[in-house]
Design a protein around this motif. Sequence first.
Motif, PDB file in Angstrom:
ATOM      1  N   TRP A  36       0.844  -1.181   0.000  1.00  0.00           N
ATOM      2  CA  TRP A  36       0.000   0.000   0.000  1.00  0.00           C
ATOM      3  C   TRP A  36       0.882   1.234   0.000  1.00  0.00           C
ATOM      4  O   TRP A  36       2.025   1.199   0.425  1.00  0.00           O
ATOM      5  CB  TRP A  36      -1.002  -0.002   1.156  1.00  0.00           C
ATOM      6  CG  TRP A  36      -0.459  -0.047   2.551  1.00  0.00           C
ATOM      7  CD1 TRP A  36      -0.096  -1.166   3.247  1.00  0.00           C
ATOM      8  CD2 TRP A  36      -0.228   1.053   3.426  1.00  0.00           C
ATOM      9  NE1 TRP A  36       0.332  -0.823   4.499  1.00  0.00           N
ATOM     10  CE2 TRP A  36       0.260   0.536   4.636  1.00  0.00           C
ATOM     11  CE3 TRP A  36      -0.393   2.422   3.301  1.00  0.00           C
ATOM     12  CZ2 TRP A  36       0.598   1.351   5.724  1.00  0.00           C
ATOM     13  CZ3 TRP A  36      -0.064   3.234   4.381  1.00  0.00           C
ATOM     14  CH2 TRP A  36       0.416   2.691   5.567  1.00  0.00           C
ATOM     15  N   GLN A  37       0.320   2.315  -0.564  1.00  0.00           N
ATOM     16  CA  GLN A  37       1.046   3.569  -0.693  1.00  0.00           C
ATOM     17  C   GLN A  37       0.141   4.733  -0.343  1.00  0.00           C
ATOM     18  O   GLN A  37      -1.082   4.629  -0.414  1.00  0.00           O
ATOM     19  CB  GLN A  37       1.525   3.775  -2.134  1.00  0.00           C
ATOM     20  CG  GLN A  37       2.495   2.744  -2.612  1.00  0.00           C
ATOM     21  CD  GLN A  37       2.915   2.993  -4.047  1.00  0.00           C
ATOM     22  OE1 GLN A  37       2.095   3.323  -4.888  1.00  0.00           O
ATOM     23  NE2 GLN A  37       4.195   2.837  -4.321  1.00  0.00           N
ATOM     24  N   SER A  43      -0.133  12.971  -7.250  1.00  0.00           N
ATOM     25  CA  SER A  43       0.052  11.532  -7.498  1.00  0.00           C
ATOM     26  C   SER A  43       1.489  11.063  -7.304  1.00  0.00           C
ATOM     27  O   SER A  43       1.885  10.029  -7.824  1.00  0.00           O
ATOM     28  CB  SER A  43      -0.449  11.150  -8.894  1.00  0.00           C
ATOM     29  OG  SER A  43      -1.834  11.381  -8.981  1.00  0.00           O
ATOM     30  N   ARG A  44       2.262  11.817  -6.539  1.00  0.00           N
ATOM     31  CA  ARG A  44       3.620  11.379  -6.195  1.00  0.00           C
ATOM     32  C   ARG A  44       3.550  10.486  -4.963  1.00  0.00           C
ATOM     33  O   ARG A  44       2.802  10.762  -4.027  1.00  0.00           O
ATOM     34  CB  ARG A  44       4.522  12.585  -5.910  1.00  0.00           C
ATOM     35  CG  ARG A  44       4.851  13.395  -7.151  1.00  0.00           C
ATOM     36  CD  ARG A  44       5.774  14.528  -6.778  1.00  0.00           C
ATOM     37  NE  ARG A  44       5.089  15.403  -5.813  1.00  0.00           N
ATOM     38  CZ  ARG A  44       4.866  16.698  -6.003  1.00  0.00           C
ATOM     39  NH1 ARG A  44       5.286  17.301  -7.081  1.00  0.00           N
ATOM     40  NH2 ARG A  44       4.230  17.401  -5.085  1.00  0.00           N
ATOM     41  N   VAL A  45       4.351   9.437  -4.951  1.00  0.00           N
ATOM     42  CA  VAL A  45       4.389   8.523  -3.808  1.00  0.00           C
ATOM     43  C   VAL A  45       5.051   9.231  -2.632  1.00  0.00           C
ATOM     44  O   VAL A  45       6.170   9.722  -2.737  1.00  0.00           O
ATOM     45  CB  VAL A  45       5.150   7.236  -4.158  1.00  0.00           C
ATOM     46  CG1 VAL A  45       5.289   6.351  -2.930  1.00  0.00           C
ATOM     47  CG2 VAL A  45       4.452   6.489  -5.282  1.00  0.00           C
ATOM     48  N   VAL A  83      -4.874   6.998  -0.454  1.00  0.00           N
ATOM     49  CA  VAL A  83      -4.327   5.739   0.046  1.00  0.00           C
ATOM     50  C   VAL A  83      -4.672   4.677  -0.985  1.00  0.00           C
ATOM     51  O   VAL A  83      -5.839   4.453  -1.295  1.00  0.00           O
ATOM     52  CB  VAL A  83      -4.935   5.374   1.420  1.00  0.00           C
ATOM     53  CG1 VAL A  83      -4.378   4.035   1.877  1.00  0.00           C
ATOM     54  CG2 VAL A  83      -4.682   6.469   2.433  1.00  0.00           C
ATOM     55  N   VAL A  84      -3.644   4.035  -1.545  1.00  0.00           N
ATOM     56  CA  VAL A  84      -3.828   3.028  -2.591  1.00  0.00           C
ATOM     57  C   VAL A  84      -3.275   1.699  -2.093  1.00  0.00           C
ATOM     58  O   VAL A  84      -2.123   1.622  -1.665  1.00  0.00           O
ATOM     59  CB  VAL A  84      -3.092   3.425  -3.897  1.00  0.00           C
ATOM     60  CG1 VAL A  84      -3.302   2.373  -4.970  1.00  0.00           C
ATOM     61  CG2 VAL A  84      -3.539   4.795  -4.379  1.00  0.00           C
ATOM     62  N   TRP A  85      -4.112   0.678  -2.155  1.00  0.00           N
ATOM     63  CA  TRP A  85      -3.688  -0.665  -1.731  1.00  0.00           C
ATOM     64  C   TRP A  85      -3.731  -1.571  -2.943  1.00  0.00           C
ATOM     65  O   TRP A  85      -4.674  -1.520  -3.723  1.00  0.00           O
ATOM     66  CB  TRP A  85      -4.610  -1.198  -0.646  1.00  0.00           C
ATOM     67  CG  TRP A  85      -3.941  -2.181   0.282  1.00  0.00           C
ATOM     68  CD1 TRP A  85      -3.137  -3.222  -0.062  1.00  0.00           C
ATOM     69  CD2 TRP A  85      -4.023  -2.206   1.693  1.00  0.00           C
ATOM     70  NE1 TRP A  85      -2.722  -3.905   1.048  1.00  0.00           N
ATOM     71  CE2 TRP A  85      -3.253  -3.294   2.155  1.00  0.00           C
ATOM     72  CE3 TRP A  85      -4.697  -1.416   2.630  1.00  0.00           C
ATOM     73  CZ2 TRP A  85      -3.124  -3.627   3.488  1.00  0.00           C
ATOM     74  CZ3 TRP A  85      -4.558  -1.743   3.966  1.00  0.00           C
ATOM     75  CH2 TRP A  85      -3.775  -2.840   4.389  1.00  0.00           C
ATOM     76  N   ARG A  86      -2.701  -2.409  -3.096  1.00  0.00           N
ATOM     77  CA  ARG A  86      -2.590  -3.296  -4.258  1.00  0.00           C
ATOM     78  C   ARG A  86      -2.413  -4.745  -3.824  1.00  0.00           C
ATOM     79  O   ARG A  86      -1.305  -5.285  -3.868  1.00  0.00           O
ATOM     80  CB  ARG A  86      -1.439  -2.845  -5.144  1.00  0.00           C
ATOM     81  CG  ARG A  86      -1.685  -1.485  -5.784  1.00  0.00           C
ATOM     82  CD  ARG A  86      -0.561  -1.096  -6.726  1.00  0.00           C
ATOM     83  NE  ARG A  86      -0.846   0.182  -7.346  1.00  0.00           N
ATOM     84  CZ  ARG A  86      -0.505   1.361  -6.840  1.00  0.00           C
ATOM     85  NH1 ARG A  86       0.135   1.425  -5.696  1.00  0.00           N
ATOM     86  NH2 ARG A  86      -0.810   2.480  -7.472  1.00  0.00           N
ATOM     87  N   PRO A  87      -3.498  -5.404  -3.425  1.00  0.00           N
ATOM     88  CA  PRO A  87      -3.395  -6.822  -3.076  1.00  0.00           C
ATOM     89  C   PRO A  87      -3.247  -7.684  -4.331  1.00  0.00           C
ATOM     90  O   PRO A  87      -3.531  -7.228  -5.443  1.00  0.00           O
ATOM     91  CB  PRO A  87      -4.719  -7.099  -2.356  1.00  0.00           C
ATOM     92  CG  PRO A  87      -5.669  -6.130  -2.964  1.00  0.00           C
ATOM     93  CD  PRO A  87      -4.866  -4.898  -3.269  1.00  0.00           C
ATOM     94  N   LYS A  88      -2.799  -8.920  -4.127  1.00  0.00           N
ATOM     95  CA  LYS A  88      -2.640  -9.868  -5.235  1.00  0.00           C
ATOM     96  C   LYS A  88      -3.395 -11.145  -4.921  1.00  0.00           C
ATOM     97  O   LYS A  88      -3.481 -11.552  -3.764  1.00  0.00           O
ATOM     98  CB  LYS A  88      -1.163 -10.196  -5.445  1.00  0.00           C
ATOM     99  CG  LYS A  88      -0.327  -9.018  -5.850  1.00  0.00           C
ATOM    100  CD  LYS A  88       1.121  -9.412  -6.001  1.00  0.00           C
ATOM    101  CE  LYS A  88       1.952  -8.193  -6.387  1.00  0.00           C
ATOM    102  NZ  LYS A  88       3.367  -8.525  -6.530  1.00  0.00           N
TER     103      LYS A  88
END
Length: 104
Positions: A36-37, A43-45, A83-88
């Motif tokens: 997550w970021q 849109s910069r991390v 807050v961006v979450w990227r599950p797999k």
Amino acid sequence: MGRCIVQVDRRKFKLGEVVYIMLTNVSDRTLYIGSWQVLDSSSRVVFTMEPPQALIPPSSSIMVTWFQVNNEGTQVKSGKYEVVWRPKDEDGNEYSCSTQIEVT
């Protein structure tokens, strides 16, 4: 197909307050936590976290905290963040879910 929801305990936070972030697996497949970021309004991390890769079964959630610091450990500035979450999933497919917050 994996799907997720990201929720926070509220939308506006005072500078320095702890932000509680919850990822919920709303799919019918088990998901790995992924990463997550926090992104700024351009849109910069600002902050990235890749926790240990535990599995989240369908209809389950996991909660993390963000202490409003960037990757260097410095307090972020007031502003709007995503807050961006990227599950797999177990096949390696990555999904993305996000929510907006404001720091005042």
